[in-house]
Design a protein around this motif. Sequence first.
Motif, PDB file in Angstrom:
ATOM      1  N   VAL A 104      -5.576 -15.091 -10.100  1.00  0.00           N
ATOM      2  CA  VAL A 104      -5.241 -13.869  -9.362  1.00  0.00           C
ATOM      3  C   VAL A 104      -5.947 -12.669  -9.988  1.00  0.00           C
ATOM      4  O   VAL A 104      -5.845 -12.438 -11.198  1.00  0.00           O
ATOM      5  CB  VAL A 104      -3.719 -13.627  -9.348  1.00  0.00           C
ATOM      6  CG1 VAL A 104      -3.385 -12.332  -8.622  1.00  0.00           C
ATOM      7  CG2 VAL A 104      -3.002 -14.806  -8.717  1.00  0.00           C
ATOM      8  N   LEU A 105      -6.662 -11.909  -9.153  1.00  0.00           N
ATOM      9  CA  LEU A 105      -7.284 -10.663  -9.585  1.00  0.00           C
ATOM     10  C   LEU A 105      -6.364  -9.512  -9.220  1.00  0.00           C
ATOM     11  O   LEU A 105      -6.003  -9.341  -8.048  1.00  0.00           O
ATOM     12  CB  LEU A 105      -8.640 -10.482  -8.895  1.00  0.00           C
ATOM     13  CG  LEU A 105      -9.356  -9.149  -9.134  1.00  0.00           C
ATOM     14  CD1 LEU A 105      -9.755  -8.991 -10.600  1.00  0.00           C
ATOM     15  CD2 LEU A 105     -10.589  -9.031  -8.228  1.00  0.00           C
ATOM     16  N   VAL A 106      -5.960  -8.721 -10.211  1.00  0.00           N
ATOM     17  CA  VAL A 106      -5.080  -7.576  -9.991  1.00  0.00           C
ATOM     18  C   VAL A 106      -5.909  -6.293 -10.042  1.00  0.00           C
ATOM     19  O   VAL A 106      -6.583  -6.026 -11.041  1.00  0.00           O
ATOM     20  CB  VAL A 106      -3.948  -7.514 -11.032  1.00  0.00           C
ATOM     21  CG1 VAL A 106      -3.061  -6.291 -10.787  1.00  0.00           C
ATOM     22  CG2 VAL A 106      -3.116  -8.790 -10.991  1.00  0.00           C
ATOM     23  N   LEU A 107      -5.853  -5.522  -8.972  1.00  0.00           N
ATOM     24  CA  LEU A 107      -6.555  -4.238  -8.877  1.00  0.00           C
ATOM     25  C   LEU A 107      -5.515  -3.133  -8.822  1.00  0.00           C
ATOM     26  O   LEU A 107      -4.634  -3.142  -7.951  1.00  0.00           O
ATOM     27  CB  LEU A 107      -7.419  -4.183  -7.611  1.00  0.00           C
ATOM     28  CG  LEU A 107      -8.427  -5.313  -7.405  1.00  0.00           C
ATOM     29  CD1 LEU A 107      -9.151  -5.133  -6.063  1.00  0.00           C
ATOM     30  CD2 LEU A 107      -9.426  -5.358  -8.547  1.00  0.00           C
ATOM     31  N   SER A 108      -5.603  -2.170  -9.752  1.00  0.00           N
ATOM     32  CA  SER A 108      -4.575  -1.144  -9.841  1.00  0.00           C
ATOM     33  C   SER A 108      -5.167   0.258  -9.775  1.00  0.00           C
ATOM     34  O   SER A 108      -6.026   0.629 -10.583  1.00  0.00           O
ATOM     35  CB  SER A 108      -3.785  -1.306 -11.156  1.00  0.00           C
ATOM     36  OG  SER A 108      -2.649  -0.470 -11.161  1.00  0.00           O
ATOM     37  N   ASN A 109      -4.695   1.020  -8.784  1.00  0.00           N
ATOM     38  CA  ASN A 109      -5.097   2.418  -8.622  1.00  0.00           C
ATOM     39  C   ASN A 109      -4.635   3.200  -9.846  1.00  0.00           C
ATOM     40  O   ASN A 109      -3.450   3.211 -10.175  1.00  0.00           O
ATOM     41  CB  ASN A 109      -4.449   2.974  -7.342  1.00  0.00           C
ATOM     42  CG  ASN A 109      -4.984   4.342  -6.946  1.00  0.00           C
ATOM     43  OD1 ASN A 109      -5.587   5.042  -7.739  1.00  0.00           O
ATOM     44  ND2 ASN A 109      -4.733   4.711  -5.695  1.00  0.00           N
ATOM     45  N   ASN A 110      -5.571   3.863 -10.518  1.00  0.00           N
ATOM     46  CA  ASN A 110      -5.259   4.491 -11.804  1.00  0.00           C
ATOM     47  C   ASN A 110      -5.409   6.009 -11.731  1.00  0.00           C
ATOM     48  O   ASN A 110      -6.252   6.609 -12.390  1.00  0.00           O
ATOM     49  CB  ASN A 110      -6.172   3.921 -12.897  1.00  0.00           C
ATOM     50  CG  ASN A 110      -5.781   4.404 -14.280  1.00  0.00           C
ATOM     51  OD1 ASN A 110      -4.598   4.610 -14.553  1.00  0.00           O
ATOM     52  ND2 ASN A 110      -6.763   4.571 -15.152  1.00  0.00           N
ATOM     53  N   ASN A 111      -4.556   6.640 -10.917  1.00  0.00           N
ATOM     54  CA  ASN A 111      -4.515   8.094 -10.818  1.00  0.00           C
ATOM     55  C   ASN A 111      -3.054   8.541 -10.814  1.00  0.00           C
ATOM     56  O   ASN A 111      -2.605   9.242  -9.905  1.00  0.00           O
ATOM     57  CB  ASN A 111      -5.230   8.552  -9.535  1.00  0.00           C
ATOM     58  CG  ASN A 111      -5.363  10.058  -9.429  1.00  0.00           C
ATOM     59  OD1 ASN A 111      -5.183  10.790 -10.414  1.00  0.00           O
ATOM     60  ND2 ASN A 111      -5.658  10.539  -8.234  1.00  0.00           N
ATOM     61  N   PRO A 112      -2.273   8.125 -11.834  1.00  0.00           N
ATOM     62  CA  PRO A 112      -0.824   8.355 -11.789  1.00  0.00           C
ATOM     63  C   PRO A 112      -0.426   9.824 -11.798  1.00  0.00           C
ATOM     64  O   PRO A 112       0.636  10.168 -11.265  1.00  0.00           O
ATOM     65  CB  PRO A 112      -0.313   7.626 -13.037  1.00  0.00           C
ATOM     66  CG  PRO A 112      -1.491   7.537 -13.953  1.00  0.00           C
ATOM     67  CD  PRO A 112      -2.681   7.391 -13.054  1.00  0.00           C
TER      68      PRO A 112
ATOM     69  N   GLY B  15      -0.558   0.033  -7.873  1.00  0.00           N
ATOM     70  CA  GLY B  15      -0.825   1.350  -8.431  1.00  0.00           C
ATOM     71  C   GLY B  15      -0.160   1.524  -9.777  1.00  0.00           C
ATOM     72  O   GLY B  15       0.894   0.931 -10.042  1.00  0.00           O
ATOM     73  N   GLU B  16      -0.743   2.347 -10.616  1.00  0.00           N
ATOM     74  CA  GLU B  16      -0.178   2.634 -11.938  1.00  0.00           C
ATOM     75  C   GLU B  16       0.903   3.713 -11.847  1.00  0.00           C
ATOM     76  O   GLU B  16       0.943   4.500 -10.903  1.00  0.00           O
ATOM     77  CB  GLU B  16      -1.290   3.116 -12.883  1.00  0.00           C
ATOM     78  CG  GLU B  16      -2.341   2.069 -13.200  1.00  0.00           C
ATOM     79  CD  GLU B  16      -1.786   0.920 -14.016  1.00  0.00           C
ATOM     80  OE1 GLU B  16      -1.290   1.183 -15.124  1.00  0.00           O
ATOM     81  OE2 GLU B  16      -1.856  -0.224 -13.540  1.00  0.00           O
ATOM     82  N   GLY B  17       1.777   3.735 -12.837  1.00  0.00           N
ATOM     83  CA  GLY B  17       2.710   4.848 -12.996  1.00  0.00           C
ATOM     84  C   GLY B  17       3.875   4.878 -12.038  1.00  0.00           C
ATOM     85  O   GLY B  17       4.491   5.932 -11.841  1.00  0.00           O
ATOM     86  N   GLY B  18       4.209   3.751 -11.412  1.00  0.00           N
ATOM     87  CA  GLY B  18       5.410   3.717 -10.594  1.00  0.00           C
ATOM     88  C   GLY B  18       5.244   4.093  -9.145  1.00  0.00           C
ATOM     89  O   GLY B  18       6.240   4.169  -8.409  1.00  0.00           O
TER      90      GLY B  18
END
Length: 263
Positions: A13-21, A55-58
């Motif tokens: 599984v590739l996890v892609l996370s938006n990093n603009n919290p 997404g990051e940060g909740g």
Amino acid sequence: MSEVLLTRREGAVLVLSNNNPAARNALSPAFYAAVTTALAEAAADASVGAVVLTGEGGHFCAGGDLRQLAKRRELPVEQRREKLEGLHDLIRAVRDCPKPVIAAVEGAAAGAGLSLALACDMLVAARNSLFSVAYVKVGLTPDGGATAFLAEFVSRQVLTELCLTGERISGERLHALGPVNRLAEPGQALADAVALAAQIATGPDQAMALIKDLCRQAPRNTLEQQLELEAQYMVRSQGTEESREGIAAFLEKRSADFNKLRA
């Protein structure tokens, strides 16, 4: 400057996370480009069985960056359209990726963030997550396919209400309406999405790509069109090593091993 997209592997599984919290993962052209590239690379990587977008940060994504959108009124119409196509190209990239793409939503998914979540093939949402077609509240109209995706599972009247009020609805209500596959406890959406993705990633790669396309086409095709597409894909899949392995495993009363065919 931090990376706009964080990537990691959880097995297949590739996890892609938006990093603009700091901005609740508001979207940007850099994010569009990064995800589009990551999906293209995943499509070409036989070791990737499924993709999870989060997404990051909740928070999943608060939508477009309103500071940037406010400046676009100063641009000619042609340039406004050109900038919008970055988002729409991302939506197309999710649609066209042959790997299953699963959204994991905590917190807010508003505006284009909702569009992006609904563009994914499956959706895992925390019970207390909040979704909103928020455009009307800032004098804008929906984009990113929001109205197309919502129209697949709600009546015209409900669609109109969601778009004209911009009211927030919970993950639980969206689950009741249809598009949420799994409800997760708060803080568990990503773990549950990765578990679902890992289960799917053991399947036959080529067949799953065709199945994804069938599911995408079905709501828009007539019965005759869908029968034709199903016939084409069934004939194609009957000639693959995947079907050879799958049928042999069934007849031999063992689990199919599709991973060995992913080279």
